[in-house]
Design a protein around this motif. Structure first.
Motif, PDB file in Angstrom:
ATOM      1  N   PHE A 150       9.146  -0.763  -8.801  1.00  0.00           N
ATOM      2  CA  PHE A 150       8.868   0.001  -7.589  1.00  0.00           C
ATOM      3  C   PHE A 150       7.490  -0.350  -7.017  1.00  0.00           C
ATOM      4  O   PHE A 150       7.272  -0.299  -5.802  1.00  0.00           O
ATOM      5  CB  PHE A 150       8.956   1.512  -7.840  1.00  0.00           C
ATOM      6  N   GLY A 187       5.794  -1.649   1.775  1.00  0.00           N
ATOM      7  CA  GLY A 187       5.010  -0.553   2.316  1.00  0.00           C
ATOM      8  C   GLY A 187       5.689   0.805   2.229  1.00  0.00           C
ATOM      9  O   GLY A 187       6.717   0.977   1.567  1.00  0.00           O
ATOM     10  N   LEU A 188       5.099   1.760   2.917  1.00  0.00           N
ATOM     11  CA  LEU A 188       5.628   3.123   2.914  1.00  0.00           C
ATOM     12  C   LEU A 188       6.997   3.152   3.579  1.00  0.00           C
ATOM     13  O   LEU A 188       7.904   3.865   3.134  1.00  0.00           O
ATOM     14  CB  LEU A 188       4.663   4.066   3.649  1.00  0.00           C
ATOM     15  N   SER A 248       9.552   1.886   1.110  1.00  0.00           N
ATOM     16  CA  SER A 248       9.756   2.851   0.039  1.00  0.00           C
ATOM     17  C   SER A 248      10.596   4.022   0.543  1.00  0.00           C
ATOM     18  O   SER A 248      11.466   4.530  -0.157  1.00  0.00           O
ATOM     19  CB  SER A 248       8.409   3.379  -0.467  1.00  0.00           C
ATOM     20  N   MET A 249      10.299   4.412   1.776  1.00  0.00           N
ATOM     21  CA  MET A 249      11.012   5.553   2.350  1.00  0.00           C
ATOM     22  C   MET A 249      12.491   5.203   2.544  1.00  0.00           C
ATOM     23  O   MET A 249      13.368   6.012   2.230  1.00  0.00           O
ATOM     24  CB  MET A 249      10.395   5.914   3.687  1.00  0.00           C
ATOM     25  N   LEU A 253      14.180   5.480  -0.716  1.00  0.00           N
ATOM     26  CA  LEU A 253      14.419   6.876  -1.103  1.00  0.00           C
ATOM     27  C   LEU A 253      15.593   7.466  -0.309  1.00  0.00           C
ATOM     28  O   LEU A 253      16.394   8.225  -0.855  1.00  0.00           O
ATOM     29  CB  LEU A 253      13.155   7.714  -0.885  1.00  0.00           C
ATOM     30  N   GLY A 279       6.679  -1.092  -3.206  1.00  0.00           N
ATOM     31  CA  GLY A 279       5.614  -0.411  -2.449  1.00  0.00           C
ATOM     32  C   GLY A 279       4.635  -1.404  -1.856  1.00  0.00           C
ATOM     33  O   GLY A 279       4.152  -1.233  -0.737  1.00  0.00           O
ATOM     34  N   GLU A 280       4.336  -2.480  -2.615  1.00  0.00           N
ATOM     35  CA  GLU A 280       3.346  -3.443  -2.134  1.00  0.00           C
ATOM     36  C   GLU A 280       3.918  -4.325  -1.019  1.00  0.00           C
ATOM     37  O   GLU A 280       3.268  -4.546  -0.002  1.00  0.00           O
ATOM     38  CB  GLU A 280       2.861  -4.324  -3.279  1.00  0.00           C
TER      39      GLU A 280
END
Lengths: 608, 368
Positions: free
Chosen positions: B265, B273-274, B277-278, B281, B269-270
């Motif tokens: 993960f 980015g957000l 990741s979002m 999810l 994330g790297e």
């Protein structure tokens, strides 16, 4: 027994509840990610870059040193070493065996390499053999394809092509030690030495360290978690040090070295027109290249304990009684003080007595010189004339007069190893020894002995001022910097102005006569000179000094100062030969040869 | 679902739930992209992972054909077999990285705790659904025994991650069965009371270190805190949009430990980015949501409880893994489901999804 509808609806409520819990918990994760990736983004970005970017400093290449004609005196020589990257070599011992067929790897080298290998990172190059010869480099290069992971790496190292000829002028560079580092930190220069290994330790190399060194550059390299270089991101090249040109004349320097071969002593030659030092020799000397490569402690202690003191720069640190070489200056003072005139005659019976005192001060010629005036007193180096003169003018007068000629103080030459010598006075003796000044002390000073000591450089400088009729320059070695169009500005000091300028002519003429009737009779140019013989060892009153029976180290020092051409002096020399005996006989021929070398060149090579 | 009844849907006949399958395939494909980057573009690893995915999909398909009623019948024997195997591990197991988890069967190494992961919720659902729901207190003792035996055996291996997953799957069954809030509260209080016991008597030193490290990773940045710090740096430096696929310096330069397995993960994330990741999810939420829908639509309590437990355990994987990698939970060995490189957990998870599909597609054959 089971109420299916109720159970199903109960489950749905619970499932819905857990779904909301899931959403809530995922939101917690998301909020944390928002905190990391948005709110603290800058911080983590910086830390990520710190992780991966390594700044590798790159040392600048050191400025070169040339003589006044552009001859290279200090250069940077490539040196080659065999480097091996351990992880690229599959079978280490087989590889070393195979390599030995092309480049000899001694058992010692092999052993120390294998030892170093144990504590070495596998992907970083390790030196297998350093200081390869050009032949070895060539042979290996041809066969390199057989040895993946082994390569020849080149670096630059200071080299002094003239070995011991210029040691005391140039000095040398050596590994930066704690003391060097402290000094650099004090001047806020340490930041410029992140990659530099060597620093000027002495001489020109030390004095012009800031100019010669240059400014470092750096590489920005991307590295992984184990420090392996992935790629180079940025290159900021170093700014090389400045090349400098010295006032030295290499040929004259070499000649002077040759003339002093096997002797202990020093020669300084100055161009009186600007104070530029043409030659500066201290003998014996040593090879500075040993210091660059790191001298062994055995060799170093041999140099340190050598009785002939090769490490001392006699030209600037040797403190010798000037003896008769300063008689012209004493005579000049006598004329200025009107203690004597051009015509004054005194009788020399071979000895002199302080009025009313029994003790006899002897002349070097036991039977005396008869009637002497200022000219013959200088040409014949009559001691009695100067005993009498010194007695008349007194030590403090002499001390005051000699100061602007540079005695008793450092000359300000651009190397750091310099002694001040000593120009005595009554106050000096009281402070130093808490003893009153005796007239006998004055008498000794009158013939350049006793408490009066000078360095060969001071002697040359004072003679240059005399030949220059009072015009004074700070003696120096630096002629020009690479980046500046013109030569460096001369440091001219306020001239010495005599009450009667004619006195300059009287004294210089006396020195011309001295040269003309002895060593320079048949020279194709006109020279002026004065010799000196300094007692190292006090001979008892009335005892005879016999050079043949006395221990060598107690023999007299031979000195000479000379310049040429008389009409418009271009070169002034001062020379000291330790324990050589009589000045005129020993130093004279050498001075003649040296001046011939300089004066009789077909054409004066144009200085750069 | 009248349309299904009228005409035999091809997917229904294959016992496949298409929306769930789409979610799973989306996650797997995303996982392949990330592993390609995290492995340093290692094609051999891609091959192996693709093979595992194919195998897992096949297992899922096979399991989906099995009627849940069959599972129900076999629940207890499999559970007992699993417990015996766990005991076997305890006495004869292979030691690997200081933990006894593997049983060497001669031709392959086998992790009985993975079997328990599947057998346990089935057993629990079978046991609870025997009685009218919500369960009476007196049945809870039996449930507790069923739950504690494997949990403690696995925790003793020690494998904290798996024991948490197993315990959670059991508790989910109890919770979804409609256990009264009073009992839920009591159990929660009991768990809190047990924490000190866990800390002092059951946890190994390295596990305690992990918890302490979580509270203050900077205390030992090159030692125990290194993983967490590097992983947080990776995620944080990804920013809103990420550094781009294959361009994550923390992952490409190998600063992230275990970056293609448990810490994958951090790579996401790297590099993404957000936003990335979002999206991940949301994809997970979709799969969980679909799972809960399947559970709610199941026709028996057993099927409902089993489906709910399986899908919520899937969520526990996600939460524990991302929580650990982003630094809000201690480090326990739980992979990011369907994305981390590795076969065992994928096989288990896909078997679970096979059960979900079976539950969803065998409804009509269930005798009310």
């Amino acid at each position: 027994m089971h109420d299916h509808a109720a159970e199903a609806s109960l489950f749905k409520r619970r499932a819905l509840f857990t779904f909301f819990c899931v959403v809530a918990l995922l939101s917690v994760l998301l909020a944390n990610l928002y905190q990391l990736q948005v709110l603290s983004y800058k911080d983590y970005e910086t830390r990520s870059n710190d992780n991966r970017i390594r700044v590798v400093p790159v040392a600048p290449s050191r400025g070169l040193v040339y003589d006044r004609h552009g001859k290279l005196l200090a250069e940077n020589q490539p040196f080659y070493s065999l480097e091996l990257i351990p992880e690229k070599v599959k079978d280490m011992s087989a590889t070393l065996d195979a390599l030995d067929a092309y480049v000899h790897i001694s058992a010692d080298e092999r052993e120390s390499f294998l030892e170093a290998l144990k504590h070495h990172r596998r992907f970083k190059p390790l030196t297998l053999k350093s200081r390869l010869t050009e032949q070895e480099v060539a042979i290996f290069s041809v066969n390199q394809y057989q040895f993946p992971g082994i390569s020849v790496e080149a670096g630059l190292r200071r080299h002094y092509p003239y070995d011991s000829v210029l040691t005391h002028v140039l000095g040398y560079v050596g590994k930066i030690n704690t003391r060097d580092r402290t000094a650099l930190e004090r001047t806020d220069q340490w930041k410029n030495y992140p990659a530099t290994k060597d620093i000027g330790k002495q001489g020109i190399e030390k004095f012009y360290e800031p100019q010669l060194h240059g400014l470092p550059g750096h590489l920005e390299e991307e590295v992984n978690n184990r420090g392996r270089i992935i790629r180079t991101l940025k290159v900021v090249p170093p700014e090389p040090g400045q090349d400098i040109y010295l006032t030295l004349d290499l040929k004259l320097q070499q000649k002077a070295v040759a003339l002093l071969a096997g002797r202990r002593g020093s020669i300084v030659a100055i161009d009186p027109r600007d104070g530029g030092i043409l030659a500066m020799v201290s003998s014996p000397s040593y090879d500075p290249n040993h210091f660059v490569h790191g001298i062994s402690s055995k060799d170093y202690s041999a140099l340190l304990n050598d009785k002939s003191r090769p490490l001392i720069n006699r030209a600037t640190q040797g403190q010798y009684a000037p003896a008769s070489t300063v008689k012209p200056l004493i005579a000049l003072l006598g004329l200025e003080e009107k203690a004597i005139t051009e015509k004054t005659r005194i009788w020399d019976p071979g000895f002199w007595q302080i009025p009313g005192v029994e003790r006899k001060y002897r002349d070097w010629r036991r039977w005396g010189h008869g009637w002497v005036n200022v000219y013959s007193a200088i040409t014949e180096s009559c001691d009695i004339f100067f005993y009498d003169l010194a007695y008349k003018i007194g030590v403090d007068n002499m001390s005051r007069f000699m100061e602007p000629f540079g005695f008793g103080q450092v000359s300000g030459v651009d190397i750091a190893e310099e002694s001040a010598g000593n120009m005595p006075s009554k106050d000096w003796k009281r402070l130093k020894y808490n003893q009153p000044w005796y007239i006998g002390d004055t008498i000794s000073v009158g013939i350049g002995q006793g408490y009066w000591t000078t360095t060969p450089l001071q002697l040359a400088n004072a003679t240059a001022i005399l030949a220059n009729r009072g015009r004074r320059f700070t003696p120096h070695l630096l002629k020009a910097m690479q980046t500046q169009d013109a030569d460096v500005a001369l440091d001219e000091r306020p001239p010495i102005v005599l009450d009667n300028p004619h006195n300059w002519e009287v004294i210089n003429e006396a020195m011309r006569m001295t040269a003309n009737k002895s060593r320079f009779t048949d020279a194709r140019y006109t020279a002026a000179m004065k010799t000196g013989t300094a007692q190292v060892f006090s001979v008892a009153e009335d005892a005879r000094y016999d050079a043949k029976t006395i221990d060598e180290r107690l023999r007299d020092n031979a000195l000479i100062v000379a310049y040429a051409p008389f009409e418009q002096p271009r070169i002034v020399i001062a020379m000291v030969l330790e324990n050589a005996g009589w000045g005129g006989a020993n130093a004279g021929p050498i001075a003649r040869e040296l001046l011939d070398e300089y004066m009789l060149r077909d054409t004066e090579e144009p200085a750069l | 679902m009248n349309s299904h009844q009228g005409r035999k849907n091809i997917w229904l006949r294959l016992h496949i739930d298409l929306p769930l399958l789409i979610g799973i395939l989306a996650l797997m494909s995303f996982g392949l992209f990330v592993i390609y980057s995290a492995s340093g573009e290692d094609l051999a690893m891609m091959d192996r992972q693709l093979l595992r995915m194919g195998l897992s999909l096949m297992i899922m398909f096979i399991v989906a054909q099995i009627n849940p009623e069959v599972l129900k019948r076999w629940a207890l024997p499999i559970y007992i077999a699993g417990v015996i195997l766990l005991l076997g591990v305890h006495f004869f197991g292979e030691t690997n990285k200081g933990a006894q988890r593997w049983l060497n069967l001669g031709f392959m190494e086998f992790q009985p705790s993975e079997l328990i992961k599947l057998a346990f919720p089935i057993t629990m659902a079978w046991y609870i659904s025997k009685f009218p729901l919500p369960p009476k207190k007196r049945y809870l003792t039996g449930a507790g025994i069923i739950l504690l035996i494997p949990t403690l055996l696995i925790a003793k291996q020690p494998d904290l991650g798996t024991s948490i997953l197993v315990a959670a799957s059991g508790i989910f069954v109890l919770f979804l069965s409609g256990m009264s809030w009073a009992i839920v509260g009591t159990i929660a209080a009991a768990v809190l009371a047990l924490l000190p016991i866990l800390w002092f008597f059951l946890m190994h030193d390295y596990q305690r270190t992990r918890v302490l490290t979580l509270l203050n990773p900077e205390q030992d940045p090159l030692g125990a805190g290194y993983h967490i710090i590097q992983s947080k740096i990776a995620i944080g430096s990804g920013g809103l949009w990420g550094k781009g696929w294959l361009d994550g310096t923390q992952s490409q330069l190998e600063f992230i430990p275990e970056r293609h397995t448990d810490f994958i993960f951090a790579v996401i994330g790297e590099e993404f980015g957000l936003i990335g990741s979002m999206l991940l999810l949301i994809l997970y939420l979709y799969v969980i949501g679909r799972g809960l829908v399947i559970a709610s639509r199941a026709q028996t309590s057993f099927a409902r409880l089993l489906a709910g437990s399986i899908i919520l355990t899937f969520f526990v994987y996600i939460f524990v893994n991302i929580g650990m990698v982003s630094g809000i939970l201690p480090v326990v060995g739980v992979p990011l489901p369907l994305i981390s490189y590795g076969g065992t957990s994928m096989l288990t998870l896909m078997t679970g999804f096979g059960i979900l599909m079976s539950i969803n597609t065998h409804r009509r054959f269930v005798d009310r």
